[in-house]
Motif scaffolding. Sequence first.
Motif, PDB file in Angstrom:
ATOM      1  N   ILE A  65       0.845  -1.198   0.000  1.00 62.33           N
ATOM      2  CA  ILE A  65       0.000   0.000   0.000  1.00 62.33           C
ATOM      3  C   ILE A  65       0.878   1.246   0.000  1.00 62.33           C
ATOM      4  O   ILE A  65       1.800   1.377   0.821  1.00 62.33           O
ATOM      5  CB  ILE A  65      -0.913   0.012   1.249  1.00 62.33           C
ATOM      6  N   PHE A  66       0.579   2.152  -0.921  1.00 62.01           N
ATOM      7  CA  PHE A  66       1.366   3.378  -1.076  1.00 62.01           C
ATOM      8  C   PHE A  66       0.450   4.595  -1.004  1.00 62.01           C
ATOM      9  O   PHE A  66      -0.742   4.512  -1.337  1.00 62.01           O
ATOM     10  CB  PHE A  66       2.070   3.391  -2.439  1.00 62.01           C
ATOM     11  N   SER A  67       1.029   5.732  -0.608  1.00 58.23           N
ATOM     12  CA  SER A  67       0.316   6.995  -0.755  1.00 58.23           C
ATOM     13  C   SER A  67       0.302   7.337  -2.240  1.00 58.23           C
ATOM     14  O   SER A  67       1.058   6.750  -3.026  1.00 58.23           O
ATOM     15  CB  SER A  67       1.039   8.107   0.016  1.00 58.23           C
ATOM     16  N   ASP A 107      -7.068   3.407  10.262  1.00 58.95           N
ATOM     17  CA  ASP A 107      -8.496   3.752  10.395  1.00 58.95           C
ATOM     18  C   ASP A 107      -9.276   3.284   9.170  1.00 58.95           C
ATOM     19  O   ASP A 107     -10.376   2.711   9.286  1.00 58.95           O
ATOM     20  CB  ASP A 107      -8.664   5.271  10.557  1.00 58.95           C
ATOM     21  N   ALA A 108      -8.699   3.548   7.978  1.00 52.99           N
ATOM     22  CA  ALA A 108      -9.383   3.142   6.731  1.00 52.99           C
ATOM     23  C   ALA A 108      -9.527   1.622   6.694  1.00 52.99           C
ATOM     24  O   ALA A 108     -10.596   1.088   6.354  1.00 52.99           O
ATOM     25  CB  ALA A 108      -8.592   3.644   5.528  1.00 52.99           C
ATOM     26  N   LYS A 144     -14.760  -3.972   8.810  1.00 53.28           N
ATOM     27  CA  LYS A 144     -16.078  -4.149   9.449  1.00 53.28           C
ATOM     28  C   LYS A 144     -17.067  -4.765   8.475  1.00 53.28           C
ATOM     29  O   LYS A 144     -18.039  -5.408   8.879  1.00 53.28           O
ATOM     30  CB  LYS A 144     -16.606  -2.798   9.939  1.00 53.28           C
ATOM     31  N   GLY A 145     -16.840  -4.568   7.166  1.00 52.77           N
ATOM     32  CA  GLY A 145     -17.766  -5.116   6.153  1.00 52.77           C
ATOM     33  C   GLY A 145     -17.307  -6.449   5.586  1.00 52.77           C
ATOM     34  O   GLY A 145     -17.878  -6.927   4.615  1.00 52.77           O
ATOM     35  N   ILE A 167      -8.265   1.773  -2.225  1.00 53.71           N
ATOM     36  CA  ILE A 167      -8.157   2.699  -3.370  1.00 53.71           C
ATOM     37  C   ILE A 167      -9.146   3.847  -3.181  1.00 53.71           C
ATOM     38  O   ILE A 167      -8.809   5.017  -3.360  1.00 53.71           O
ATOM     39  CB  ILE A 167      -8.403   1.935  -4.697  1.00 53.71           C
ATOM     40  N   LYS A 168     -10.358   3.479  -2.739  1.00 54.68           N
ATOM     41  CA  LYS A 168     -11.382   4.513  -2.506  1.00 54.68           C
ATOM     42  C   LYS A 168     -10.933   5.485  -1.408  1.00 54.68           C
ATOM     43  O   LYS A 168     -11.241   6.674  -1.429  1.00 54.68           O
ATOM     44  CB  LYS A 168     -12.696   3.833  -2.111  1.00 54.68           C
ATOM     45  N   ALA A 169     -10.186   4.960  -0.434  1.00 57.32           N
ATOM     46  CA  ALA A 169      -9.723   5.801   0.684  1.00 57.32           C
ATOM     47  C   ALA A 169      -8.508   6.638   0.295  1.00 57.32           C
ATOM     48  O   ALA A 169      -7.973   7.391   1.123  1.00 57.32           O
ATOM     49  CB  ALA A 169      -9.391   4.907   1.877  1.00 57.32           C
TER      50      ALA A 169
END
Length: 157
Positions: free
Chosen positions: A99-101, A125-126, A132-133, A150-152
């Motif tokens: 995971i990257f910025s 947090d993301a 949770k889903g 990706i959405k986050a």
Amino acid sequence: MGFECRICGTCCMYLGDYIVIEKQTNKYRFDCCCISTGTSFSAEVDPDKRDRFDDTTFPDQNPTACRFLRPLGEGIIGCTIHTDSPAQCKYYRCRIMDIFSLEGNERGYITGTLALHSSDSSLRDAYDTIMKGISGPGEEAEEQIRAGLIKAGYEVR
Ligand code: SF4
Ligand code: SF4
């Protein structure tokens, strides 16, 4: 892209207390227990790895490593009981998503058990929100995590 194990041996370096030899039944066969699952199994050293297994320099120098781990040549450090190793060993994936910025800085990674390794609190947090889903492991869950990250606002490779 699917996970490709580099056979680096890193994941087995601290499993000496988890894959335990209970009894040697002949020169190359052992009754063992996988402590984390409480599963007993019988394992024979793979015939093509017996010369490597016989050399105990590596386990002598690395007392925390699994007793079946050996250098196999060409920089590979691998399992000498691959044929008989427990399923959780065979199917272990240390890293399934990096995971990257959006600026390209590495922020963390996800393991094959869907655990996040990161010190980035926003990413944590993301991830917690996404998880949770999610009801359990599997390809669908992995896709949900990927899409959620990706959405986050992260890049996932
Ligand atoms: S699963 Fe990962 S840590 Fe373990 S041997 Fe393969 S690449 Fe190395
Ligand atoms: S049995 Fe093989 S794969 Fe499992 S921890 Fe030991 S060396 Fe690693």
